[in-house]
Scaffold this active site. Sequence first.
Site, PDB file in Angstrom:
ATOM      1  N   LYS A  49       0.739  -1.145   0.100  1.00  0.00           N
ATOM      2  CA  LYS A  49       0.013  -0.257  -0.058  1.00  0.00           C
ATOM      3  C   LYS A  49       0.835   1.230  -0.144  1.00  0.00           C
ATOM      4  CE  LYS A  49      -3.764  -2.587   2.411  1.00  0.00           C
ATOM      5  NZ  LYS A  49      -4.310  -2.912   3.631  1.00  0.00           N
ATOM      6  N   GLN A  93      -3.772  -1.585  10.199  1.00  0.00           N
ATOM      7  CA  GLN A  93      -3.666  -3.025   9.659  1.00  0.00           C
ATOM      8  C   GLN A  93      -4.097  -4.222  10.673  1.00  0.00           C
ATOM      9  OE1 GLN A  93      -2.877  -3.505   6.292  1.00  0.00           O
ATOM     10  NE2 GLN A  93      -3.654  -5.549   6.808  1.00  0.00           N
ATOM     11  N   ASP A 116     -10.679   3.273   5.813  1.00  0.00           N
ATOM     12  CA  ASP A 116     -10.872   1.701   5.665  1.00  0.00           C
ATOM     13  C   ASP A 116     -12.161   1.361   6.163  1.00  0.00           C
ATOM     14  OD1 ASP A 116      -9.319  -0.474   5.469  1.00  0.00           O
ATOM     15  OD2 ASP A 116      -8.524  -0.706   7.303  1.00  0.00           O
TER      16      ASP A 116
END
Length: 288
Positions: A49, A93, A116
């Site tokens: 990413k 994450q 997210d």
Amino acid sequence: MRLIDGNAIAQQVLAEVKARAANLAPIVPHVAFVRVGEDPASVSYVAKKQKTAAEVGMKASLTVFPSDVSKAELFAHLDALNADASVHGILIQAPLPKHLPETEVFNRVSPAKDVDGFSTQSIGRLVQELPGAFAACTPAGVIELLRRSGVETAGKHAVVVGRSLIVGKPAAALLLAKGCDCTVTIAHSKTRDLAAVVRQADIVVAAIGRPRFITADMVKSGAVVIDVGINRVPDATKKAGYRIVGDVDFDAVSPKCEAITPVPGGVGPMTVAMLMMNTLTACERARG
Ligand code: NDP
């Protein structure tokens, strides 16, 4: 059968993001990654990413905490990122260690920076179809694949197999929402006669986490199949000793389909592309 090329569609999305990001100069869209521990998959996902962010002219910072970081220390960092006007998106994450409850951690992120889309606010706004909600990147990528490959969705029966917070539930909400207008069924491990349920689908979204689980007898002719699965299966011919396959038995299912995504090269690249799109959108909104 038509192959839905996720790599090519992700490149289209990223080219658009890059052009729009350049228009914001001297402001640089900035996504802040937070990783806890050294889970190898998390290390590699965040690195990928960060690389893509750099390619589209965005800033990607990373803070790594040891796996025994306290909730208080992690929250203090998230509060600082929320307050920092130069940060437009925040991504923590997953998976997180057991002592850090994911929902609580995700809810600490300001909704305006929740690129997210996992916070209670973001999911609530998505289901309420309020403007401005960030949809989770993988399901947003599923919708973008359908849209950009010209798949008609209105009035179609979509069966989503899997009900996770990350994929299944938000994918179903997006397919149901105005604009997509599907009739949606969500199936899971307790669904009775799963094959009969999936056979009704005009559009199948497989998000199960079991290699080649959706077999040809479960799919009706002419269906569109989106395979979210990423599974490692042993393969002695590969240097790594494994290869990646989806949740769909691609070789057997694809001849029956109107269109299908491959694994790899389907949904995977779209997840990263949609994260960049969400961060860009957050930056554009912050700028007003
Ligand atoms: P989860 O394990 O969180 O959820 C799996 C879902 O599948 C659950 O709802 C489960 O049902 C259901 N399921 C499991 N076994 C069966 C069965 N035998 N019959 C019917 N349903 C079943 O996985 P995720 O949603 O996080 O991920 C799904 C897949 O997508 C994985 O392969 C993952 O690697 C991949 N993935 C890919 C991404 C990408 O970028 N392409 C991003 C995220 C995930 P129940 O709820 O009843 O347990």
